[in-house]
Design a protein around this motif. Sequence first.
Motif, PDB file in Angstrom:
ATOM      1  N   ARG A  25      -8.524  -4.463  -3.843  1.00  0.00           N
ATOM      2  CA  ARG A  25      -8.265  -3.432  -2.846  1.00  0.00           C
ATOM      3  C   ARG A  25      -8.657  -3.848  -1.420  1.00  0.00           C
ATOM      4  O   ARG A  25      -7.918  -3.621  -0.465  1.00  0.00           O
ATOM      5  CB  ARG A  25      -9.057  -2.175  -3.218  1.00  0.00           C
ATOM      6  CG  ARG A  25      -8.930  -1.075  -2.204  1.00  0.00           C
ATOM      7  CD  ARG A  25      -9.701   0.163  -2.642  1.00  0.00           C
ATOM      8  NE  ARG A  25      -9.377   1.269  -1.760  1.00  0.00           N
ATOM      9  CZ  ARG A  25      -9.540   2.553  -2.110  1.00  0.00           C
ATOM     10  NH1 ARG A  25     -10.021   2.862  -3.294  1.00  0.00           N
ATOM     11  NH2 ARG A  25      -9.211   3.499  -1.253  1.00  0.00           N
ATOM     12  N   GLU A  26      -9.820  -4.486  -1.299  1.00  0.00           N
ATOM     13  CA  GLU A  26     -10.323  -4.884   0.011  1.00  0.00           C
ATOM     14  C   GLU A  26      -9.330  -5.813   0.722  1.00  0.00           C
ATOM     15  O   GLU A  26      -9.092  -5.699   1.921  1.00  0.00           O
ATOM     16  CB  GLU A  26     -11.675  -5.589  -0.178  1.00  0.00           C
ATOM     17  CG  GLU A  26     -12.553  -5.596   1.051  1.00  0.00           C
ATOM     18  CD  GLU A  26     -13.904  -6.253   0.735  1.00  0.00           C
ATOM     19  OE1 GLU A  26     -14.354  -6.206  -0.441  1.00  0.00           O
ATOM     20  OE2 GLU A  26     -14.486  -6.850   1.656  1.00  0.00           O
TER      21      GLU A  26
ATOM     22  N   VAL B 106       0.830  -1.216   0.000  1.00  0.00           N
ATOM     23  CA  VAL B 106       0.000   0.000   0.000  1.00  0.00           C
ATOM     24  C   VAL B 106       0.862   1.263   0.000  1.00  0.00           C
ATOM     25  O   VAL B 106       0.378   2.334  -0.364  1.00  0.00           O
ATOM     26  CB  VAL B 106      -1.018   0.068   1.176  1.00  0.00           C
ATOM     27  CG1 VAL B 106      -2.042  -1.062   1.060  1.00  0.00           C
ATOM     28  CG2 VAL B 106      -0.330   0.037   2.519  1.00  0.00           C
TER      29      VAL B 106
ATOM     30  N   GLU C 294      -6.300  -3.786   1.847  1.00  0.00           N
ATOM     31  CA  GLU C 294      -6.580  -2.891   2.971  1.00  0.00           C
ATOM     32  C   GLU C 294      -6.880  -3.644   4.259  1.00  0.00           C
ATOM     33  O   GLU C 294      -6.614  -3.134   5.342  1.00  0.00           O
ATOM     34  CB  GLU C 294      -7.723  -1.927   2.600  1.00  0.00           C
ATOM     35  CG  GLU C 294      -7.223  -0.942   1.538  1.00  0.00           C
ATOM     36  CD  GLU C 294      -8.207   0.169   1.205  1.00  0.00           C
ATOM     37  OE1 GLU C 294      -9.421  -0.048   1.381  1.00  0.00           O
ATOM     38  OE2 GLU C 294      -7.749   1.233   0.743  1.00  0.00           O
ATOM     39  N   MET C 295      -7.398  -4.859   4.120  1.00  0.00           N
ATOM     40  CA  MET C 295      -7.628  -5.638   5.335  1.00  0.00           C
ATOM     41  C   MET C 295      -6.284  -5.956   6.011  1.00  0.00           C
ATOM     42  O   MET C 295      -6.108  -5.739   7.202  1.00  0.00           O
ATOM     43  CB  MET C 295      -8.373  -6.928   5.032  1.00  0.00           C
ATOM     44  CG  MET C 295      -8.592  -7.735   6.315  1.00  0.00           C
ATOM     45  SD  MET C 295      -9.454  -9.281   5.994  1.00  0.00           S
ATOM     46  CE  MET C 295      -8.223 -10.143   4.989  1.00  0.00           C
ATOM     47  N   TYR C 296      -5.340  -6.467   5.229  1.00  0.00           N
ATOM     48  CA  TYR C 296      -4.053  -6.852   5.832  1.00  0.00           C
ATOM     49  C   TYR C 296      -3.174  -5.642   6.174  1.00  0.00           C
ATOM     50  O   TYR C 296      -2.308  -5.728   7.042  1.00  0.00           O
ATOM     51  CB  TYR C 296      -3.312  -7.845   4.936  1.00  0.00           C
ATOM     52  CG  TYR C 296      -3.971  -9.207   4.932  1.00  0.00           C
ATOM     53  CD1 TYR C 296      -3.966  -9.994   6.078  1.00  0.00           C
ATOM     54  CD2 TYR C 296      -4.621  -9.699   3.796  1.00  0.00           C
ATOM     55  CE1 TYR C 296      -4.592 -11.245   6.088  1.00  0.00           C
ATOM     56  CE2 TYR C 296      -5.248 -10.940   3.806  1.00  0.00           C
ATOM     57  CZ  TYR C 296      -5.219 -11.708   4.956  1.00  0.00           C
ATOM     58  OH  TYR C 296      -5.830 -12.935   4.976  1.00  0.00           O
ATOM     59  N   ALA C 297      -3.375  -4.527   5.470  1.00  0.00           N
ATOM     60  CA  ALA C 297      -2.619  -3.311   5.797  1.00  0.00           C
ATOM     61  C   ALA C 297      -3.287  -2.529   6.925  1.00  0.00           C
ATOM     62  O   ALA C 297      -2.686  -1.611   7.490  1.00  0.00           O
ATOM     63  CB  ALA C 297      -2.481  -2.433   4.549  1.00  0.00           C
ATOM     64  N   GLY C 298      -4.521  -2.894   7.253  1.00  0.00           N
ATOM     65  CA  GLY C 298      -5.296  -2.147   8.246  1.00  0.00           C
ATOM     66  C   GLY C 298      -4.791  -2.342   9.660  1.00  0.00           C
ATOM     67  O   GLY C 298      -4.054  -3.294   9.942  1.00  0.00           O
ATOM     68  N   PRO C 299      -5.209  -1.431  10.554  1.00  0.00           N
ATOM     69  CA  PRO C 299      -4.651  -1.413  11.914  1.00  0.00           C
ATOM     70  C   PRO C 299      -4.938  -2.698  12.697  1.00  0.00           C
ATOM     71  O   PRO C 299      -4.105  -3.140  13.476  1.00  0.00           O
ATOM     72  CB  PRO C 299      -5.343  -0.214  12.569  1.00  0.00           C
ATOM     73  CG  PRO C 299      -6.518   0.105  11.696  1.00  0.00           C
ATOM     74  CD  PRO C 299      -6.178  -0.359  10.321  1.00  0.00           C
ATOM     75  N   GLU C 300      -6.095  -3.308  12.458  1.00  0.00           N
ATOM     76  CA  GLU C 300      -6.445  -4.491  13.244  1.00  0.00           C
ATOM     77  C   GLU C 300      -5.472  -5.633  12.941  1.00  0.00           C
ATOM     78  O   GLU C 300      -4.909  -6.253  13.848  1.00  0.00           O
ATOM     79  CB  GLU C 300      -7.881  -4.908  12.899  1.00  0.00           C
ATOM     80  CG  GLU C 300      -8.546  -5.736  13.967  1.00  0.00           C
ATOM     81  CD  GLU C 300     -10.017  -5.986  13.622  1.00  0.00           C
ATOM     82  OE1 GLU C 300     -10.571  -6.991  14.097  1.00  0.00           O
ATOM     83  OE2 GLU C 300     -10.596  -5.172  12.844  1.00  0.00           O
ATOM     84  N   TYR C 301      -5.255  -5.905  11.641  1.00  0.00           N
ATOM     85  CA  TYR C 301      -4.353  -6.997  11.305  1.00  0.00           C
ATOM     86  C   TYR C 301      -2.904  -6.652  11.651  1.00  0.00           C
ATOM     87  O   TYR C 301      -2.142  -7.503  12.109  1.00  0.00           O
ATOM     88  CB  TYR C 301      -4.464  -7.391   9.816  1.00  0.00           C
ATOM     89  CG  TYR C 301      -3.720  -8.678   9.592  1.00  0.00           C
ATOM     90  CD1 TYR C 301      -4.315  -9.898   9.919  1.00  0.00           C
ATOM     91  CD2 TYR C 301      -2.401  -8.684   9.149  1.00  0.00           C
ATOM     92  CE1 TYR C 301      -3.618 -11.081   9.792  1.00  0.00           C
ATOM     93  CE2 TYR C 301      -1.697  -9.871   9.022  1.00  0.00           C
ATOM     94  CZ  TYR C 301      -2.312 -11.066   9.338  1.00  0.00           C
ATOM     95  OH  TYR C 301      -1.622 -12.236   9.243  1.00  0.00           O
ATOM     96  N   GLN C 302      -2.533  -5.378  11.470  1.00  0.00           N
ATOM     97  CA  GLN C 302      -1.156  -4.977  11.810  1.00  0.00           C
ATOM     98  C   GLN C 302      -0.892  -5.187  13.309  1.00  0.00           C
ATOM     99  O   GLN C 302       0.196  -5.597  13.699  1.00  0.00           O
ATOM    100  CB  GLN C 302      -0.906  -3.519  11.396  1.00  0.00           C
ATOM    101  CG  GLN C 302      -0.943  -3.285   9.876  1.00  0.00           C
ATOM    102  CD  GLN C 302       0.302  -3.811   9.149  1.00  0.00           C
ATOM    103  OE1 GLN C 302       1.412  -3.725   9.671  1.00  0.00           O
ATOM    104  NE2 GLN C 302       0.119  -4.376   7.963  1.00  0.00           N
TER     105      GLN C 302
END
Lengths: 225, 225, 225, 225
Positions: free
Chosen positions: B164-165, B151, B168-176
């Motif tokens: 994109r989804e 990203v 963004e899921m794996y780059a998102g704060p929850e997964y990070q």
Amino acid sequence: MTGQPALFPRLAEAAGEVWRAYTRHPFVLQLASGDLPEACFRHYLVQDYLFLIHFARAWGLAVYKSDRIDEMRRAQRLVAATLDVEIGLHVDYCRGWGLSETAMASEPEAPATIAYTRFVLDRGLAGDRLDLEVALAPCIVGYAEIAAERVNDAATRLAGNRYREWLEMYAGPEYQDLAREAAAALDEQFARRGGEGRFPSLATAFATAARLEADFWQMGLEAKR
Amino acid sequence: MTGQPALFPRLAEAAGEVWRAYTRHPFVLQLASGDLPEACFRHYLVQDYLFLIHFARAWGLAVYKSDRIDEMRRAQRLVAATLDVEIGLHVDYCRGWGLSETAMASEPEAPATIAYTRFVLDRGLAGDRLDLEVALAPCIVGYAEIAAERVNDAATRLAGNRYREWLEMYAGPEYQDLAREAAAALDEQFARRGGEGRFPSLATAFATAARLEADFWQMGLEAKR
Amino acid sequence: MTGQPALFPRLAEAAGEVWRAYTRHPFVLQLASGDLPEACFRHYLVQDYLFLIHFARAWGLAVYKSDRIDEMRRAQRLVAATLDVEIGLHVDYCRGWGLSETAMASEPEAPATIAYTRFVLDRGLAGDRLDLEVALAPCIVGYAEIAAERVNDAATRLAGNRYREWLEMYAGPEYQDLAREAAAALDEQFARRGGEGRFPSLATAFATAARLEADFWQMGLEAKR
Amino acid sequence: MTGQPALFPRLAEAAGEVWRAYTRHPFVLQLASGDLPEACFRHYLVQDYLFLIHFARAWGLAVYKSDRIDEMRRAQRLVAATLDVEIGLHVDYCRGWGLSETAMASEPEAPATIAYTRFVLDRGLAGDRLDLEVALAPCIVGYAEIAAERVNDAATRLAGNRYREWLEMYAGPEYQDLAREAAAALDEQFARRGGEGRFPSLATAFATAARLEADFWQMGLEAKR
């Protein structure tokens, strides 16, 4: 335990095309006709060396998973046959093909080697000893069937075939006996630990193992020349 | 456990090219640019569903292999996250791609799926919980690194990207966060169960796992269109 | 899976006197009559806390040993029931008896605790999931039978009995349901993974587990006052 | 691997009184003085026969848990030493005490036998091979220390002692060598798989194993005469 093995042929029959795709894989047919490129065979030999280490681990696991002393002793004989005899013979044989043990031991395991060996070990740990032995059967019993079928096939050429020794070892009485004993053990365990309810799950695992063994031949065939 | 994770970057560094071949695999680059053929992504999604089942088994094994209640609870949370959340989200997401759970569950596991999942489970059973978590790290922590890197990359196209989804899921704060927690757990375990003597063997297992993860992308890329 | 559980009563019947020595152990009879010395009960509570940790490990192992997602979910629910509910309730209940979690966690495991818990785990790893669940059944299903039998017994005194809460919890509908579900799972697994050939070995393991559970009561009874 | 063993003495020292309660247990002292009732010794012999079966299983597990061929071969030698030599010698020796193999094999395992053997196997499966070997060390290395200490003790009476053969076997050069090799293997594994961070957990497991071994002597001592 008398008469013909019963579980193994049922499992092979249930695997159908998957079983034939393994036992009559082009790698095997070319090996029998002598047409297999040497690079393919060498690659196979190296991976088979790495395979044998995990095969010995699987029989070590079978010692642990035994309920009775006679079961333990059979597993122990197979650990010993692998570590003391097979690996030694394999190393000697490979030396004739220009492959040293040190060189083989430092090669990375091919994905096909990892897939089959770890699948077997996982079946053995997730299930019981029958699950373990069923996952090993395409290898132990299958090699005997493959070699016997090939040496009796008209397309096979033994004279002058550089792979003749390999074929004759697995078609020979010693290995055929070992395979028969393994097939008989399946029946003994199916009687004691099994029941028809288990057949579908055992058949699925057997077919997956056969598929992974076919991939193992395929890995040999695709070796860079 | 304060400061930056220490073991994970060392393992990734030791894996060198193998690590980059996984994290910057063409499958990932094409996914980020939006050029990945849909058939490849669909094949990946199906196998990822089958993968998640064994991923949950691995965390079940980690519950068994725990020495302390807090370790058990962390493993339990990951079993629950997988069975209750991830598989559910995955099934919902796949439905959007025309894939039903029943259809996915009836697909055979690809050799690449078998190779990675069973390698992890074998490391976990042959070794201890640190061995298990190190073999899982290329997946858990690696996906976070892959998505974050993509990203932030100029070649990545988010607008209009049908993947994109996923990114963004794996780059998102929850997964990070989840990945950071997994990396911190590696350090905690290395301090308590490790020592420098273990590093070479852990690094070898990590590199093999990364190689098998790259094969997993490759399996997606080679899907018949 | 309809009708009455079938495998569990057969196993209990085959265990004969061993089963009764466990389910009608003096510890249980004295608990029901209210005559059990408090020191015995306290010692039991501490060891039961340590037991629950390994019980949760056993269900983590069952997650690993599952063939199907529904099997995994059932095992996961039991991990969660143990770690999130039972241990919590147990800790609350023990507080009422003057026992803190820290104090219990620092007690050494009694030999009887080690013997039963590790026997169960070994059956689960040497065998398959049916072996694991059969070794757990004297505990899960047995406690329900014990409590139901006692609350219906003329010699039992509930009014003013300081152990009443314990008896009513295990005799209560929630626990009785859990036990019935566990007994039904045995039948389901025996149909799918079993067969009559397995009965003798399962019966032996069940009887050993019942014997070790009786030793667990005995350990309570012999606690220094 | 040169010089004196290092890990074993540290573990024994850390176990403190627990170690001495095992190595100088009344059973051992009475055996050395010749005062041990024969019924106690016979009960011990029967349970030791049952113990050896699980001891062989533990070394089978060690074959599975090996990372290297030399590790596998050492584990294999111990499986063979147990199944081919020790059990045979034990059976011969027991015959002299009026105990047949059939009779011993049909005895139920004592709780003390179950507790120690399954504790070892669980350590081996929950942890890695170092965890397994540390749990076995109180037995393998401990017996050598016990016998050596006793034959050098003034209170020991060898002449006319009916247990002399037992003492001399474990004090003899062959067994002492085997124990030294086992202690050296601990050091080798601690260097390669360990680190100081592991010491507390290894010391706890070692002390528990020593405690369970002391219970094994106690079980012999309490045999009904």
